[in-house]
Motif scaffolding. Sequence first.
Motif, mmCIF file in Angstrom:
data_model
loop_
_atom_site.group_PDB
_atom_site.id
_atom_site.type_symbol
_atom_site.label_atom_id
_atom_site.label_comp_id
_atom_site.label_asym_id
_atom_site.label_seq_id
_atom_site.Cartn_x
_atom_site.Cartn_y
_atom_site.Cartn_z
ATOM 1 N N ASP A 57 7.371 -2.213 8.525
ATOM 2 C CA ASP A 57 7.051 -1.519 7.280
ATOM 3 C C ASP A 57 8.211 -1.785 6.320
ATOM 4 O OD1 ASP A 57 6.297 0.194 5.269
ATOM 5 O OD2 ASP A 57 5.981 1.934 6.568
ATOM 6 N N TRP A 58 8.052 -2.833 5.514
ATOM 7 C CA TRP A 58 9.139 -3.293 4.650
ATOM 8 C C TRP A 58 8.864 -2.932 3.199
ATOM 9 C CZ3 TRP A 58 10.619 -9.008 6.283
ATOM 10 C CH2 TRP A 58 11.007 -9.020 7.633
ATOM 11 N N GLY A 59 9.937 -2.808 2.428
ATOM 12 C CA GLY A 59 9.802 -2.548 1.009
ATOM 13 C C GLY A 59 9.801 -1.062 0.697
ATOM 14 N N PRO A 60 9.731 -0.722 -0.593
ATOM 15 C CA PRO A 60 9.751 0.696 -1.001
ATOM 16 C C PRO A 60 8.510 1.429 -0.523
ATOM 17 C CG PRO A 60 9.244 -0.731 -2.873
ATOM 18 C CD PRO A 60 9.635 -1.628 -1.751
ATOM 19 N N LYS A 61 8.706 2.625 0.008
ATOM 20 C CA LYS A 61 7.587 3.375 0.581
ATOM 21 C C LYS A 61 6.608 3.873 -0.478
ATOM 22 C CE LYS A 61 8.849 2.801 4.773
ATOM 23 N NZ LYS A 61 9.804 1.697 4.475
ATOM 24 N N ASP A 62 7.029 3.856 -1.763
ATOM 25 C CA ASP A 62 6.123 4.270 -2.825
ATOM 26 C C ASP A 62 5.512 3.077 -3.562
ATOM 27 O OD1 ASP A 62 8.439 3.392 -4.022
ATOM 28 O OD2 ASP A 62 8.586 5.041 -5.469
ATOM 29 N N GLY A 63 5.711 1.869 -3.016
ATOM 30 C CA GLY A 63 5.154 0.681 -3.649
ATOM 31 C C GLY A 63 3.698 0.473 -3.290
ATOM 32 N N ALA A 87 8.111 -7.611 -0.535
ATOM 33 C CA ALA A 87 8.940 -6.405 -0.530
ATOM 34 C C ALA A 87 9.976 -6.470 -1.641
ATOM 35 C CB ALA A 87 9.612 -6.232 0.824
ATOM 36 N N ASP A 88 10.509 -7.646 -1.882
ATOM 37 C CA ASP A 88 11.489 -7.827 -2.947
ATOM 38 C C ASP A 88 10.864 -7.625 -4.330
ATOM 39 O OD1 ASP A 88 14.224 -8.610 -3.742
ATOM 40 O OD2 ASP A 88 13.250 -10.358 -4.621
ATOM 41 N N GLY A 90 8.707 -5.270 -4.903
ATOM 42 C CA GLY A 90 8.370 -3.860 -5.039
ATOM 43 C C GLY A 90 7.165 -3.399 -4.249
ATOM 44 N N TYR A 91 6.635 -4.256 -3.381
ATOM 45 C CA TYR A 91 5.460 -3.885 -2.587
ATOM 46 C C TYR A 91 5.891 -3.304 -1.244
ATOM 47 C CZ TYR A 91 2.465 -6.179 -5.962
ATOM 48 O OH TYR A 91 1.811 -6.509 -7.126
ATOM 49 N N ARG A 92 5.100 -2.377 -0.765
ATOM 50 C CA ARG A 92 5.265 -1.883 0.605
ATOM 51 C C ARG A 92 4.399 -2.758 1.499
ATOM 52 N NH1 ARG A 92 3.763 4.180 3.029
ATOM 53 N NH2 ARG A 92 4.498 3.754 5.160
#
Length: 317
Positions: A57-63, A87-88, A90-92
């Motif tokens: 589960d990579w990236g921002p959790k609110d993406g 993830a870079d 801004g996607y989760r």
Amino acid sequence: MNTTTRTIAAGLLATSLQAGLPAQAAQSNVLTQIAAQATVDGNYVVTADGVRLYYKDWGPKDGPVVTLSHGWPLSSDSWESQMIFLADKGYRVIAHDRRGHGRSSQPWDGNDMDHYADDLAAVISALDVKDVTAVGFSTGGGEVARYIGRHGTSRVRKAVLVSAVPPLMLQTADNPGGLPIEVFDGLRQGSLENRSQLYIDIASGPFYGFNRPDAKVSQGLIDSWWAQGMQAGHKNTYDSIAAFSATDFRQDLKKFDVPTLVIHGDDDQIVPLDISGKASAAQIAGAKLIVYPGAPHGLTETHKERFNQDLLNFLED
């Protein structure tokens, strides 16, 4: 389903029918409830039938959420190039190891597309993610198609099929353009005789197009492919050959009601374009097809810069 899952399903189905739901709606309700019984234990989702599914589960959790379903006999590691890229941005990005593959449990039974789809539902439900863009590569494309066929699109915003096995790989009376059963029997025989050598041969040959003249061979990709395959269970990967080759997804594709992107290479020696990508795009209402000239099956690596950008463009559209 194993005995535990069948018992759960039978009880839930009886309750739903007693409540006056139509049989089809009751069955859908059962599947939803079974998926909802999945729990999270660290980096694992534990399904109703006790299978532990490893996930990243990579990236921002609110993406915005993207799920990635991998190919045979690989694991979520095969998506690392896309995971770090998205993830870079801004996607989760969530990717799990299919049952029997990678770091997940290796159950003796349930190595079929229905269970794969229900496991994807379990991951989505347990992590409680919505408005998902569900991306599936090769066998994972079948997993996404069967997920939509069984669970609908209430949590799905968009879908992407990449070098994917739908609508139906196997040659049958009503699918004369499919591949003969002997092709898949050969894979089964090779798996039983020397699975390690089979995986080396696939990765160093047709998967990445390394058997083509003037191909730029990457030993690193070959080694990674082999390592992922050998981490998977022998029985699980053997059964999965039937799952990806003989499952008929034509009815599942009719249930796609979200924007769908189909990406395929025209030099795919594993899942030929005409019987898969082109056919799926023709059967999914409003689907967009992008064909990569000269691209092999494993285009997520050999053409990753273009693929990553095409995927990002679709996500942002």
